[in-house]
Design an enzyme around this catalytic site. Structure first.
Site, PDB file in Angstrom:
ATOM      1  N   THR A  65      -1.895  -7.167  -0.499  1.00  0.00           N
ATOM      2  CA  THR A  65      -2.773  -5.681  -1.450  1.00  0.00           C
ATOM      3  C   THR A  65      -3.592  -5.018   0.243  1.00  0.00           C
ATOM      4  O   THR A  65      -3.541  -5.957   0.387  1.00  0.00           O
ATOM      5  CB  THR A  65      -4.354  -6.975  -2.536  1.00  0.00           C
ATOM      6  OG1 THR A  65      -4.710  -6.778  -2.832  1.00  0.00           O
ATOM      7  CG2 THR A  65      -4.718  -7.973  -1.006  1.00  0.00           C
ATOM      8  N   LYS A  89      -0.274   5.017 -13.654  1.00  0.00           N
ATOM      9  CA  LYS A  89      -1.596   5.422 -14.066  1.00  0.00           C
ATOM     10  C   LYS A  89      -2.823   5.506 -13.793  1.00  0.00           C
ATOM     11  O   LYS A  89      -3.040   4.831 -12.455  1.00  0.00           O
ATOM     12  CB  LYS A  89      -2.210   4.376 -15.471  1.00  0.00           C
ATOM     13  CG  LYS A  89      -0.961   3.814 -16.592  1.00  0.00           C
ATOM     14  CD  LYS A  89      -1.295   2.479 -16.864  1.00  0.00           C
ATOM     15  CE  LYS A  89      -0.810   0.926 -16.260  1.00  0.00           C
ATOM     16  NZ  LYS A  89       0.412   0.919 -16.435  1.00  0.00           N
ATOM     17  N   ASP A 134       5.037   2.838 -10.520  1.00  0.00           N
ATOM     18  CA  ASP A 134       3.510   3.520 -10.793  1.00  0.00           C
ATOM     19  C   ASP A 134       3.618   4.570  -9.460  1.00  0.00           C
ATOM     20  O   ASP A 134       4.384   4.902  -8.637  1.00  0.00           O
ATOM     21  CB  ASP A 134       2.266   2.751 -10.107  1.00  0.00           C
ATOM     22  CG  ASP A 134       2.121   1.248 -11.282  1.00  0.00           C
ATOM     23  OD1 ASP A 134       2.883   1.821 -12.194  1.00  0.00           O
ATOM     24  OD2 ASP A 134       1.878   0.636 -10.651  1.00  0.00           O
ATOM     25  N   GLY A 191       0.333  -2.390  -4.057  1.00  0.00           N
ATOM     26  CA  GLY A 191       0.029  -2.740  -3.663  1.00  0.00           C
ATOM     27  C   GLY A 191       0.205  -4.555  -3.719  1.00  0.00           C
ATOM     28  O   GLY A 191       1.194  -4.599  -4.427  1.00  0.00           O
ATOM     29  N   ASP A 192      -0.966  -5.561  -4.435  1.00  0.00           N
ATOM     30  CA  ASP A 192      -0.167  -6.957  -5.054  1.00  0.00           C
ATOM     31  C   ASP A 192      -0.592  -6.839  -7.449  1.00  0.00           C
ATOM     32  O   ASP A 192      -1.497  -6.190  -7.063  1.00  0.00           O
ATOM     33  CB  ASP A 192      -0.722  -8.357  -5.168  1.00  0.00           C
ATOM     34  CG  ASP A 192      -0.223 -10.198  -5.392  1.00  0.00           C
ATOM     35  OD1 ASP A 192       0.640  -9.729  -4.651  1.00  0.00           O
ATOM     36  OD2 ASP A 192      -1.335  -9.533  -6.002  1.00  0.00           O
ATOM     37  N   PRO A 244       0.714  -0.889   0.149  1.00  0.00           N
ATOM     38  CA  PRO A 244      -0.066   0.272  -0.229  1.00  0.00           C
ATOM     39  C   PRO A 244       1.206   1.098  -0.274  1.00  0.00           C
ATOM     40  O   PRO A 244       0.348   2.020  -0.150  1.00  0.00           O
ATOM     41  CB  PRO A 244      -0.916  -0.084   1.169  1.00  0.00           C
ATOM     42  CG  PRO A 244       0.168  -0.830   2.240  1.00  0.00           C
ATOM     43  CD  PRO A 244       0.698  -2.020   1.456  1.00  0.00           C
ATOM     44  N   MET A 295     -11.048   0.689  -6.889  1.00  0.00           N
ATOM     45  CA  MET A 295     -11.597   1.565  -7.994  1.00  0.00           C
ATOM     46  C   MET A 295     -12.529   1.400  -8.303  1.00  0.00           C
ATOM     47  O   MET A 295     -13.185   2.467  -9.947  1.00  0.00           O
ATOM     48  CB  MET A 295     -10.779   0.966  -9.610  1.00  0.00           C
ATOM     49  CG  MET A 295      -9.516   1.084  -9.721  1.00  0.00           C
ATOM     50  SD  MET A 295      -8.163  -0.043 -10.530  1.00  0.00           S
ATOM     51  CE  MET A 295      -8.916  -1.721 -10.587  1.00  0.00           C
TER      52      MET A 295
END
Length: 243
Positions: free
Chosen positions: A118, A57, A35, A89-90, A12, A172
């Site tokens: 995750t 992204k 990311d 996360g994973d 996280p 999301m």
């Protein structure tokens, strides 16, 4: 000479939740493609002098196209570099991992996948609740709240998602949760079903909100655009052990 790519799952964002193996790969890497959510303090673990390349992204914000990320992985590995693809996360859970490993396979480049924590597990842990219980929640299901267009996926299994004896985690789903909740209620899930909204997990501005699916849908429906990542849990266990 071909290099090698390690897909490292960053968790996280808290460096202490990164696996020992993932940290070791960061210390060895020549190049790190990371990311947005896998940046910050975790990048401090990278080898001094490593090339750090942002390829994030994020919904509603300027983002690196997936085909460009794929190309960078191949181009850097083709130089013989040890490359870390650092994902939040994973990596295997809604992380677009399949597209990237397929590109490496086609190019004949070796890779490994290092799993991580995750956000579903982190949210539950921070809230002090389990994700399962023998008699109350025997099943956990992970879904995405947005398809490739950014809208609620039209082909979700509503009977499964409206099961009151399951713990459901929505990734999301901040923007689409009001529509999701309306569908769940229409398929028989009680509006009073407990929900947990968790954002900025593992970061100083972490926030946990215990509510119900109906109340959360109303709250999120009033909200504007947000820049923080969030995950939503709902089911019987989401309302337990109030802080």
């Amino acid at each position: 000479m071909s290099g090698f790519v390690s897909f490292v799952s960053a968790g996280p964002g808290d460096p202490e939740l990164l696996t020992v193996k993932g940290a070791a790969r960061l210390r060895e890497a020549n190049v790190v493609l990371y990311d947005d959510l896998a940046s910050g303090a975790i990048l401090d673990l990278a080898r001094p002098g490593a090339n750090l390349v942002a390829v994030g992204k994020r919904a509603g914000r300027p983002s690196t196209k997936q085909h460009h990320v794929n190309r960078l992985l191949v181009d850097y590995a083709a130089t013989g570099a040890r490359v870390v693809r650092l994902k939040s996360g994973d990596a295997g859970i809604f992380g677009r991992l399949e597209e990237e490993i397929e590109t490496l396979r086609e190019a004949g480049i070796g890779y490994e996948i290092i799993p991580g924590v995750t956000s579903a597990c982190v949210a539950a842990a921070q809230a002090g609740i389990p994700l399962t219980r023998r008699h109350t929640s025997r099943r956990v299901q992970f879904i995405t709240g947005a398809d490739v267009t950014g809208e609620l996926p039209p082909n979700l299994n509503w009977a499964a998602l409206a099961d009151p004896e399951a713990t459901t985690v929505v990734y999301m789903g901040r923007r689409t949760f009001p529509a999701l909740a309306a569908k769940l209620i229409a398929h028989g899930l009680a509006p009073s079903t407990p929900a947990l909204f968790a954002e900025s997990l593992g970061r100083p501005d972490e926030r946990l909100v215990r509510t119900t699916i109906a109340e959360l849908a109303e709250q999120l429906g009033r909200g504007g655009a947000a820049s923080t990542a969030a995950v939503i849990l709902f089911g019987a266990l989401a309302g337990e052990y109030p802080a």
